[in-house]
Design a protein around this motif. Structure first.
Motif, PDB file in Angstrom:
ATOM      1  N   GLU A 153       0.827  -1.206   0.000  1.00 39.89           N
ATOM      2  CA  GLU A 153       0.000   0.000   0.000  1.00 39.89           C
ATOM      3  C   GLU A 153       0.866   1.263   0.000  1.00 39.89           C
ATOM      4  N   ALA A 154       1.958   1.247   0.770  1.00 32.97           N
ATOM      5  CA  ALA A 154       2.856   2.407   0.833  1.00 32.97           C
ATOM      6  C   ALA A 154       3.454   2.709  -0.537  1.00 32.97           C
ATOM      7  N   VAL A 155       3.866   1.650  -1.246  1.00 33.63           N
ATOM      8  CA  VAL A 155       4.431   1.822  -2.596  1.00 33.63           C
ATOM      9  C   VAL A 155       3.384   2.398  -3.537  1.00 33.63           C
ATOM     10  N   LEU A 156       2.165   1.854  -3.456  1.00 34.17           N
ATOM     11  CA  LEU A 156       1.077   2.317  -4.327  1.00 34.17           C
ATOM     12  C   LEU A 156       0.707   3.770  -4.040  1.00 34.17           C
ATOM     13  N   ARG A 157       0.672   4.134  -2.772  1.00 35.37           N
ATOM     14  CA  ARG A 157       0.305   5.517  -2.418  1.00 35.37           C
ATOM     15  C   ARG A 157       1.383   6.502  -2.855  1.00 35.37           C
ATOM     16  N   GLU A 158       2.634   6.071  -2.779  1.00 37.83           N
ATOM     17  CA  GLU A 158       3.731   6.915  -3.266  1.00 37.83           C
ATOM     18  C   GLU A 158       3.612   7.109  -4.779  1.00 37.83           C
ATOM     19  N   LYS A 159       3.294   6.018  -5.462  1.00 36.22           N
ATOM     20  CA  LYS A 159       3.104   6.081  -6.918  1.00 36.22           C
ATOM     21  C   LYS A 159       1.923   6.982  -7.254  1.00 36.22           C
ATOM     22  N   ARG A 160       0.856   6.861  -6.453  1.00 32.96           N
ATOM     23  CA  ARG A 160      -0.341   7.666  -6.693  1.00 32.96           C
ATOM     24  C   ARG A 160      -0.033   9.157  -6.566  1.00 32.96           C
ATOM     25  N   GLU A 161       0.722   9.524  -5.539  1.00 33.54           N
ATOM     26  CA  GLU A 161       1.084  10.925  -5.325  1.00 33.54           C
ATOM     27  C   GLU A 161       1.883  11.470  -6.511  1.00 33.54           C
ATOM     28  N   ALA A 162       2.795  10.647  -7.012  1.00 30.14           N
ATOM     29  CA  ALA A 162       3.617  11.072  -8.155  1.00 30.14           C
ATOM     30  C   ALA A 162       2.762  11.286  -9.397  1.00 30.14           C
ATOM     31  N   LEU A 163       1.793  10.395  -9.632  1.00 30.90           N
ATOM     32  CA  LEU A 163       0.907  10.521 -10.794  1.00 30.90           C
ATOM     33  C   LEU A 163      -0.027  11.718 -10.643  1.00 30.90           C
ATOM     34  N   ALA A 164      -0.589  11.872  -9.438  1.00 32.53           N
ATOM     35  CA  ALA A 164      -1.518  12.988  -9.189  1.00 32.53           C
ATOM     36  C   ALA A 164      -0.825  14.335  -9.350  1.00 32.53           C
ATOM     37  N   ALA A 165       0.476  14.399  -9.014  1.00 28.85           N
ATOM     38  CA  ALA A 165       1.235  15.658  -9.128  1.00 28.85           C
ATOM     39  C   ALA A 165       1.399  16.093 -10.576  1.00 28.85           C
ATOM     40  N   LYS A 166       1.303  15.146 -11.499  1.00 27.45           N
ATOM     41  CA  LYS A 166       1.466  15.466 -12.925  1.00 27.45           C
ATOM     42  C   LYS A 166       0.190  16.057 -13.535  1.00 27.45           C
ATOM     43  N   ILE A 167      -0.939  15.856 -12.880  1.00 23.72           N
ATOM     44  CA  ILE A 167      -2.232  16.258 -13.447  1.00 23.72           C
ATOM     45  C   ILE A 167      -2.642  17.617 -12.894  1.00 23.72           C
ATOM     46  N   ASP A 168      -3.179  18.470 -13.743  1.00 23.63           N
ATOM     47  CA  ASP A 168      -3.620  19.791 -13.302  1.00 23.63           C
ATOM     48  C   ASP A 168      -4.764  19.653 -12.291  1.00 23.63           C
ATOM     49  N   LYS A 169      -4.919  20.667 -11.451  1.00 28.66           N
ATOM     50  CA  LYS A 169      -5.853  20.604 -10.329  1.00 28.66           C
ATOM     51  C   LYS A 169      -7.308  20.422 -10.753  1.00 28.66           C
ATOM     52  N   ARG A 170      -7.710  21.069 -11.842  1.00 26.05           N
ATOM     53  CA  ARG A 170      -9.115  20.957 -12.287  1.00 26.05           C
ATOM     54  C   ARG A 170      -9.426  19.535 -12.741  1.00 26.05           C
ATOM     55  N   THR A 171      -8.535  18.958 -13.528  1.00 23.37           N
ATOM     56  CA  THR A 171      -8.758  17.597 -14.020  1.00 23.37           C
ATOM     57  C   THR A 171      -8.732  16.613 -12.852  1.00 23.37           C
ATOM     58  N   LEU A 172      -7.816  16.833 -11.915  1.00 20.75           N
ATOM     59  CA  LEU A 172      -7.723  15.955 -10.747  1.00 20.75           C
ATOM     60  C   LEU A 172      -8.979  16.070  -9.885  1.00 20.75           C
ATOM     61  N   ALA A 173      -9.499  17.290  -9.743  1.00 19.54           N
ATOM     62  CA  ALA A 173     -10.734  17.496  -8.970  1.00 19.54           C
ATOM     63  C   ALA A 173     -11.902  16.758  -9.623  1.00 19.54           C
ATOM     64  N   ALA A 174     -11.956  16.832 -10.964  1.00 21.68           N
ATOM     65  CA  ALA A 174     -13.011  16.135 -11.700  1.00 21.68           C
ATOM     66  C   ALA A 174     -12.875  14.628 -11.524  1.00 21.68           C
ATOM     67  N   TYR A 175     -11.645  14.153 -11.587  1.00 22.49           N
ATOM     68  CA  TYR A 175     -11.368  12.719 -11.405  1.00 22.49           C
ATOM     69  C   TYR A 175     -11.865  12.246 -10.027  1.00 22.49           C
ATOM     70  N   GLU A 176     -11.510  12.999  -8.998  1.00 21.67           N
ATOM     71  CA  GLU A 176     -11.914  12.633  -7.633  1.00 21.67           C
ATOM     72  C   GLU A 176     -13.433  12.669  -7.477  1.00 21.67           C
ATOM     73  N   LYS A 177     -14.066  13.655  -8.098  1.00 18.84           N
ATOM     74  CA  LYS A 177     -15.526  13.796  -7.998  1.00 18.84           C
ATOM     75  C   LYS A 177     -16.228  12.617  -8.660  1.00 18.84           C
ATOM     76  N   VAL A 178     -15.811  12.283  -9.898  1.00 22.68           N
ATOM     77  CA  VAL A 178     -16.432  11.169 -10.618  1.00 22.68           C
ATOM     78  C   VAL A 178     -16.187   9.862  -9.868  1.00 22.68           C
ATOM     79  N   ARG A 179     -14.982   9.677  -9.350  1.00 18.73           N
ATOM     80  CA  ARG A 179     -14.639   8.450  -8.618  1.00 18.73           C
ATOM     81  C   ARG A 179     -15.485   8.292  -7.357  1.00 18.73           C
ATOM     82  N   SER A 180     -15.693   9.395  -6.645  1.00 14.76           N
ATOM     83  CA  SER A 180     -16.466   9.331  -5.396  1.00 14.76           C
ATOM     84  C   SER A 180     -17.937   9.015  -5.652  1.00 14.76           C
TER      85      SER A 180
END
Length: 273
Positions: free
Chosen positions: A189-216
């Motif tokens: 899980e620690a490895v995956l969460r580190e990977k997730r943070e790195a991927l999320a940092a590459k995406i602009d905030k609006r697209t990431l917000a939309a991603y989180e909203k649709v996922r939830s």
């Protein structure tokens, strides 16, 4: 004549942001569309793996929390019963004191019977003796009632203690089970969460917000899906051939008109495999 290029105005991030809402106003980014889609898809795959780990733990964290809450409730119940027993014992002591007083008065009035001066005084003394005797009997009945209450409370305490011991044993087993699962999955899980943070940092905030909203809002927690058997991999509604071509080109952000998820090329899955 030089025409000035006007900068595209992007609306502020909203907590209701979706992929459909950003289609009309795509945020500026140094990433190509294909790279952005691949990053979003990689983020989704990583989040899905984290979801699987959480699912593996199942209801155990909630069960542990509920057992801890129930145990606290049982301990509070025992404390309440003990307080009620102490109060009842205090009342018993008071009633015993009143019995002693009543008996002392009875002895006093009986002694005065030997020295009465007239019938009226004799009858008054007898009434006082009778009244104190009734008072003594009343106090004894109250003591019997309180002793029965004390016995009932002690019985309830014993039953509650048995129940408490059972719940504590259940909690111990559940905690051991949960700790075992956590120990097995913590590193992954620690490895995956580190990977997730790195991927999320590459995406602009609006697209990431939309991603989180649709996922939830999605029951299966999928915000980015591939084409599966000519249909959306999220809601399984059919996708027209021309739209499939657009998706496979990786040049546009294509959103499912039925469920609002981003649909990406199935080649992403094949490449990962």
């Amino acid at each position: 004549m030089v025409v000035k290029k006007t900068k595209k105005i992007i609306p502020p991030i909203s907590d209701r942001e979706t992929f459909m809402s950003i289609q009309a106003n795509m945020p500026e980014s140094d990433m190509s569309m294909e790279e952005k889609l691949r990053t979003l898809y990689a983020l989704q795959k990583t989040d899905s793996k984290i979801d699987q780990i959480i699912l593996l733990r199942g209801e155990l964290p909630l069960e542990v929390e509920q057992l801890e809450s129930e145990i606290e409730g049982l301990k509070t119940r025992i404390s309440k019963f003990n307080a009620e027993i102490d109060e009842a014992k205090h009342e018993v002591a008071e009633h015993k004191h009143l019995i002693v007083e009543a008996q002392a008065l009875m002895e006093k009035y009986k002694g005065q019977l030997d020295h009465f001066t007239n019938n009226r005084e004799y009858e008054s003394l007898n009434k006082q003796i009778e009244y104190q005797d009734l008072e003594r009997q009343a106090q004894e009945k109250r003591i019997m009632t309180l002793n029965a209450v004390i016995a009932d409370k002690k019985s309830e305490i014993e039953e509650t203690k048995k129940l408490l011991a059972g719940r504590q044993e259940d909690l111990k087993c559940k905690k051991n089970e949960l700790e075992s699962i956590i120990e097995e999955t913590t590193k992954e899980e620690a490895v995956l969460r580190e990977k997730r943070e790195a991927l999320a940092a590459k995406i602009d905030k609006r697209t990431l917000a939309a991603y989180e909203k649709v996922r939830s809002n999605a029951r299966n927690k999928l915000a980015v899906v591939t084409i599966q058997r000519d249909a959306c991999g999220g809601c399984f509604n059919k996708i027209p051939p021309q739209r499939q071509l657009d998706i496979n080109s990786n040049k546009k952000l294509i959103v499912c008109e039925y469920c609002g998820r981003i649909i990406v090329s199935p080649s992403f899955d094949e490449e990962e495999a």
